[in-house]
Every structure is written in structure tokens, then in C-alpha cells.
Design a protein around this motif. Structure first.
Motif, PDB file in Angstrom:
ATOM      1  N   THR A 122       0.902  -1.274   0.071  1.00 46.40           N
ATOM      2  CA  THR A 122       0.105  -0.050   0.060  1.00 46.40           C
ATOM      3  C   THR A 122       0.829   1.161  -0.064  1.00 46.40           C
ATOM      4  O   THR A 122       0.581   2.103  -0.647  1.00 46.40           O
ATOM      5  CB  THR A 122      -0.948   0.114   1.160  1.00 46.40           C
ATOM      6  OG1 THR A 122      -1.932  -1.304   1.080  1.00 46.40           O
ATOM      7  CG2 THR A 122      -1.651   1.321   1.321  1.00 46.40           C
ATOM      8  N   ALA A 123       1.979   1.135   0.965  1.00 44.28           N
ATOM      9  CA  ALA A 123       2.786   2.307   0.884  1.00 44.28           C
ATOM     10  C   ALA A 123       3.582   2.811  -0.650  1.00 44.28           C
ATOM     11  O   ALA A 123       3.644   3.811  -0.897  1.00 44.28           O
ATOM     12  CB  ALA A 123       4.069   2.088   1.757  1.00 44.28           C
ATOM     13  N   LEU A 124       3.714   1.671  -1.211  1.00 49.42           N
ATOM     14  CA  LEU A 124       4.635   1.811  -2.585  1.00 49.42           C
ATOM     15  C   LEU A 124       3.373   2.369  -3.538  1.00 49.42           C
ATOM     16  O   LEU A 124       3.675   3.237  -4.395  1.00 49.42           O
ATOM     17  CB  LEU A 124       5.173   0.377  -2.965  1.00 49.42           C
ATOM     18  CG  LEU A 124       6.312  -0.098  -2.271  1.00 49.42           C
ATOM     19  CD1 LEU A 124       6.553  -1.550  -2.772  1.00 49.42           C
ATOM     20  CD2 LEU A 124       7.289   0.909  -2.432  1.00 49.42           C
ATOM     21  N   ILE A 125       2.298   1.890  -3.584  1.00 52.31           N
ATOM     22  CA  ILE A 125       1.173   2.362  -4.562  1.00 52.31           C
ATOM     23  C   ILE A 125       1.033   3.895  -4.151  1.00 52.31           C
ATOM     24  O   ILE A 125       0.587   4.673  -4.902  1.00 52.31           O
ATOM     25  CB  ILE A 125      -0.147   1.131  -4.222  1.00 52.31           C
ATOM     26  CG1 ILE A 125       0.398   0.164  -4.997  1.00 52.31           C
ATOM     27  CG2 ILE A 125      -1.264   2.069  -4.952  1.00 52.31           C
ATOM     28  CD1 ILE A 125      -0.589  -1.210  -4.690  1.00 52.31           C
ATOM     29  N   PHE A 126       0.633   3.992  -2.698  1.00 51.01           N
ATOM     30  CA  PHE A 126       0.651   5.426  -2.312  1.00 51.01           C
ATOM     31  C   PHE A 126       1.429   6.449  -2.766  1.00 51.01           C
ATOM     32  O   PHE A 126       1.200   7.628  -3.182  1.00 51.01           O
ATOM     33  CB  PHE A 126       0.370   5.720  -0.759  1.00 51.01           C
ATOM     34  CG  PHE A 126      -0.997   5.469  -0.190  1.00 51.01           C
ATOM     35  CD1 PHE A 126      -1.894   4.451  -0.726  1.00 51.01           C
ATOM     36  CD2 PHE A 126      -1.312   5.843   1.063  1.00 51.01           C
ATOM     37  CE1 PHE A 126      -3.228   4.172  -0.162  1.00 51.01           C
ATOM     38  CE2 PHE A 126      -2.461   5.574   1.565  1.00 51.01           C
ATOM     39  CZ  PHE A 126      -3.669   4.748   1.090  1.00 51.01           C
ATOM     40  N   ASP A 136      -3.329   9.501 -18.229  1.00 53.53           N
ATOM     41  CA  ASP A 136      -3.346   7.966 -18.803  1.00 53.53           C
ATOM     42  C   ASP A 136      -1.961   7.299 -18.480  1.00 53.53           C
ATOM     43  O   ASP A 136      -1.734   6.236 -18.228  1.00 53.53           O
ATOM     44  CB  ASP A 136      -3.968   7.942 -20.148  1.00 53.53           C
ATOM     45  CG  ASP A 136      -5.532   8.139 -20.138  1.00 53.53           C
ATOM     46  OD1 ASP A 136      -6.113   8.055 -19.189  1.00 53.53           O
ATOM     47  OD2 ASP A 136      -5.798   8.505 -21.225  1.00 53.53           O
ATOM     48  N   ALA A 137      -1.014   7.874 -19.137  1.00 50.97           N
ATOM     49  CA  ALA A 137       0.270   7.612 -19.154  1.00 50.97           C
ATOM     50  C   ALA A 137       0.605   7.036 -17.754  1.00 50.97           C
ATOM     51  O   ALA A 137       1.501   6.066 -17.469  1.00 50.97           O
ATOM     52  CB  ALA A 137       1.395   8.259 -19.829  1.00 50.97           C
ATOM     53  N   GLU A 138       0.544   7.827 -16.683  1.00 49.39           N
ATOM     54  CA  GLU A 138       0.913   7.842 -15.466  1.00 49.39           C
ATOM     55  C   GLU A 138       0.189   6.430 -14.930  1.00 49.39           C
ATOM     56  O   GLU A 138       0.587   5.507 -14.052  1.00 49.39           O
ATOM     57  CB  GLU A 138       0.650   9.036 -14.507  1.00 49.39           C
ATOM     58  CG  GLU A 138       1.659  10.106 -15.018  1.00 49.39           C
ATOM     59  CD  GLU A 138       1.079  11.303 -14.201  1.00 49.39           C
ATOM     60  OE1 GLU A 138       1.969  12.398 -14.159  1.00 49.39           O
ATOM     61  OE2 GLU A 138       0.177  11.475 -13.981  1.00 49.39           O
ATOM     62  N   LEU A 139      -1.238   6.399 -15.173  1.00 51.43           N
ATOM     63  CA  LEU A 139      -1.921   5.324 -14.597  1.00 51.43           C
ATOM     64  C   LEU A 139      -1.392   3.819 -15.485  1.00 51.43           C
ATOM     65  O   LEU A 139      -1.377   2.893 -14.378  1.00 51.43           O
ATOM     66  CB  LEU A 139      -3.520   5.839 -14.981  1.00 51.43           C
ATOM     67  CG  LEU A 139      -3.938   6.767 -14.121  1.00 51.43           C
ATOM     68  CD1 LEU A 139      -5.533   6.855 -14.524  1.00 51.43           C
ATOM     69  CD2 LEU A 139      -3.927   6.418 -12.865  1.00 51.43           C
ATOM     70  N   GLU A 140      -0.926   4.026 -16.562  1.00 50.70           N
ATOM     71  CA  GLU A 140      -0.575   2.868 -17.078  1.00 50.70           C
ATOM     72  C   GLU A 140       0.904   2.482 -16.702  1.00 50.70           C
ATOM     73  O   GLU A 140       0.829   1.251 -16.243  1.00 50.70           O
ATOM     74  CB  GLU A 140      -0.517   3.096 -18.583  1.00 50.70           C
ATOM     75  CG  GLU A 140      -1.541   3.226 -19.516  1.00 50.70           C
ATOM     76  CD  GLU A 140      -1.554   3.398 -20.943  1.00 50.70           C
ATOM     77  OE1 GLU A 140      -0.215   3.424 -21.501  1.00 50.70           O
ATOM     78  OE2 GLU A 140      -2.588   4.053 -21.444  1.00 50.70           O
ATOM     79  N   THR A 141       1.528   3.157 -16.198  1.00 49.74           N
ATOM     80  CA  THR A 141       2.715   3.099 -15.791  1.00 49.74           C
ATOM     81  C   THR A 141       2.471   2.365 -14.233  1.00 49.74           C
ATOM     82  O   THR A 141       3.282   1.407 -13.916  1.00 49.74           O
ATOM     83  CB  THR A 141       3.865   4.499 -15.648  1.00 49.74           C
ATOM     84  OG1 THR A 141       4.047   4.851 -16.891  1.00 49.74           O
ATOM     85  CG2 THR A 141       5.079   4.016 -14.667  1.00 49.74           C
ATOM     86  N   ILE A 142       1.799   3.014 -13.203  1.00 50.33           N
ATOM     87  CA  ILE A 142       1.325   2.499 -12.157  1.00 50.33           C
ATOM     88  C   ILE A 142       1.040   0.818 -12.209  1.00 50.33           C
ATOM     89  O   ILE A 142       1.405   0.014 -11.680  1.00 50.33           O
ATOM     90  CB  ILE A 142       0.433   3.337 -11.402  1.00 50.33           C
ATOM     91  CG1 ILE A 142       0.790   4.710 -10.847  1.00 50.33           C
ATOM     92  CG2 ILE A 142      -0.131   2.470 -10.356  1.00 50.33           C
ATOM     93  CD1 ILE A 142       0.037   5.481 -10.578  1.00 50.33           C
ATOM     94  N   GLY A 143       0.053   0.659 -13.235  1.00 46.98           N
ATOM     95  CA  GLY A 143      -0.325  -0.613 -13.386  1.00 46.98           C
ATOM     96  C   GLY A 143       0.640  -1.462 -13.885  1.00 46.98           C
ATOM     97  O   GLY A 143       0.631  -2.553 -13.491  1.00 46.98           O
ATOM     98  N   ARG A 144       1.402  -1.138 -14.748  1.00 47.88           N
ATOM     99  CA  ARG A 144       2.475  -1.946 -15.269  1.00 47.88           C
ATOM    100  C   ARG A 144       3.640  -2.230 -14.168  1.00 47.88           C
ATOM    101  O   ARG A 144       3.951  -3.627 -14.122  1.00 47.88           O
ATOM    102  CB  ARG A 144       3.346  -1.272 -16.414  1.00 47.88           C
ATOM    103  CG  ARG A 144       4.218  -2.159 -17.328  1.00 47.88           C
ATOM    104  CD  ARG A 144       4.657  -1.548 -18.800  1.00 47.88           C
ATOM    105  NE  ARG A 144       5.030  -0.184 -18.469  1.00 47.88           N
ATOM    106  CZ  ARG A 144       4.341   1.018 -19.010  1.00 47.88           C
ATOM    107  NH1 ARG A 144       3.266   0.906 -19.561  1.00 47.88           N
ATOM    108  NH2 ARG A 144       4.746   2.190 -18.772  1.00 47.88           N
ATOM    109  N   GLN A 145       3.832  -1.439 -13.545  1.00 48.71           N
ATOM    110  CA  GLN A 145       4.894  -1.572 -12.291  1.00 48.71           C
ATOM    111  C   GLN A 145       4.208  -2.560 -11.347  1.00 48.71           C
ATOM    112  O   GLN A 145       4.864  -3.495 -10.949  1.00 48.71           O
ATOM    113  CB  GLN A 145       5.244  -0.422 -11.705  1.00 48.71           C
ATOM    114  CG  GLN A 145       6.077   0.506 -12.647  1.00 48.71           C
ATOM    115  CD  GLN A 145       6.651   1.914 -11.838  1.00 48.71           C
ATOM    116  OE1 GLN A 145       7.855   1.958 -11.842  1.00 48.71           O
ATOM    117  NE2 GLN A 145       5.805   2.797 -11.536  1.00 48.71           N
ATOM    118  N   VAL A 146       2.820  -2.537 -11.018  1.00 52.21           N
ATOM    119  CA  VAL A 146       2.214  -3.533  -9.901  1.00 52.21           C
ATOM    120  C   VAL A 146       2.349  -4.798 -10.601  1.00 52.21           C
ATOM    121  O   VAL A 146       2.453  -5.949  -9.828  1.00 52.21           O
ATOM    122  CB  VAL A 146       1.065  -2.895  -9.704  1.00 52.21           C
ATOM    123  CG1 VAL A 146       0.162  -3.996  -8.891  1.00 52.21           C
ATOM    124  CG2 VAL A 146       1.206  -1.719  -8.803  1.00 52.21           C
TER     125      VAL A 146
END
Length: 137
Positions: free
Chosen positions: A9-13, A27-37
Motif C-alpha cells: 500500500t505504501a508503494l502504491i500510495f 493515462d500514461a501515469e496510470l498505465e505506468t502504475i499498473g505496469r509496475q504493479v
């Protein structure tokens, strides 16, 4: 009131904080977050179905006047020093995702570096590696 959070949760926050720095998550930021997770080893064992919920929780927290400070405290409390460096690296990748660093993103990165106690030289190395990974031809 501050509540304890787990390391995932801390990493996602951390990623949501940097994405929301300008007031809008691209969208690019959200895609990056999803890809990293989805792909990074640090997220092995994480229930990917929780990502949207945790993103909303962080965004809700950030609506409070002191939300950024509270979120930073929660993140710092949840992470060991090596994972604080990982969090900073994740934040840098999200900040670089849309191709331009806004001043608000730079300010939040600076705040995160200080609050997570990431050494300046380590932060500079992480930032340089991010720049190299996100270079365009």
C-alpha cells in the motif's frame, strides 16, 4: 487520523502521490502504475484487484488539507530504508511517464526524498537511471 498501512500500500500510495501532484492523473501515469504493479518483483504476492481501491483511498486522503503530509508519514512508517529507495524509484518512473516533469511533480519528488530519508546521491542515481530509461529517439 493516521492508520498503519502495509508495504505494498505504501508503494502504491507513493506512485499515486506523484501522479496526483499536478491535480490530474494522466493515462500514461496510470498505465505506468499498473505496469509496475503487474511486473515488478516487489509486488509479487500483491492482490492486483486492490490497486483501484488503494488508488481511491490515497486520492481521498489527499483531499484533506494535511493529506500529503499524512500520506508521507504513513508511507515512511511502512517502509524499510531499501524499500524507501524503491518507492522513490517508482515515483520517478511515474513522474517521467508522460514525458515532462512539472514543477509540482518536482516539488513532491523533493518532499518524498526528504521524508523517506533517501540520500541525495542515491536519489540522483535513481533520477539519472529514470532519465536514461525514459529517453526518446
Amino acid at each position: 487520523m493516521q492508520r498503519p498501512i502495509d508495504q505494498h500500500t505504501a508503494l502504491i500510495f507513493t506512485m499515486v502521490l506523484i501522479s496526483a501532484a499536478e491535480g490530474e492523473m494522466t493515462d500514461a501515469e496510470l498505465e505506468t502504475i499498473g505496469r509496475q504493479v503487474r511486473y515488478l518483483p516487489v509486488f509479487r504476492g500483491f492482490d492486483h484487484q486492490r490497486l483501484t481501491e488503494l488508488g481511491r483511498d490515497c486520492a481521498e486522503l489527499l483531499r484533506d488539507d494535511d493529506g500529503l503530509d499524512v500520506a508521507c508519514d504513513m508511507i515512511a512508517e511502512a517502509l524499510s530504508q531499501p524499500l524507501r529507495e524503491t518507492a522513490y524509484a517508482l515515483a520517478c518512473d511515474v513522474a517521467a511517464a508522460d514525458g515532462a516533469l512539472a514543477s509540482a511533480e518536482l516539488e513532491v519528488l523533493g518532499l518524498l526524498r526528504r521524508r523517506l530519508n533517501v540520500d541525495r546521491l542515491v536519489a540522483a542515481a535513481i533520477e539519472r537511471a529514470t532519465y536514461a530509461r525514459h529517453a526518446i529517439l
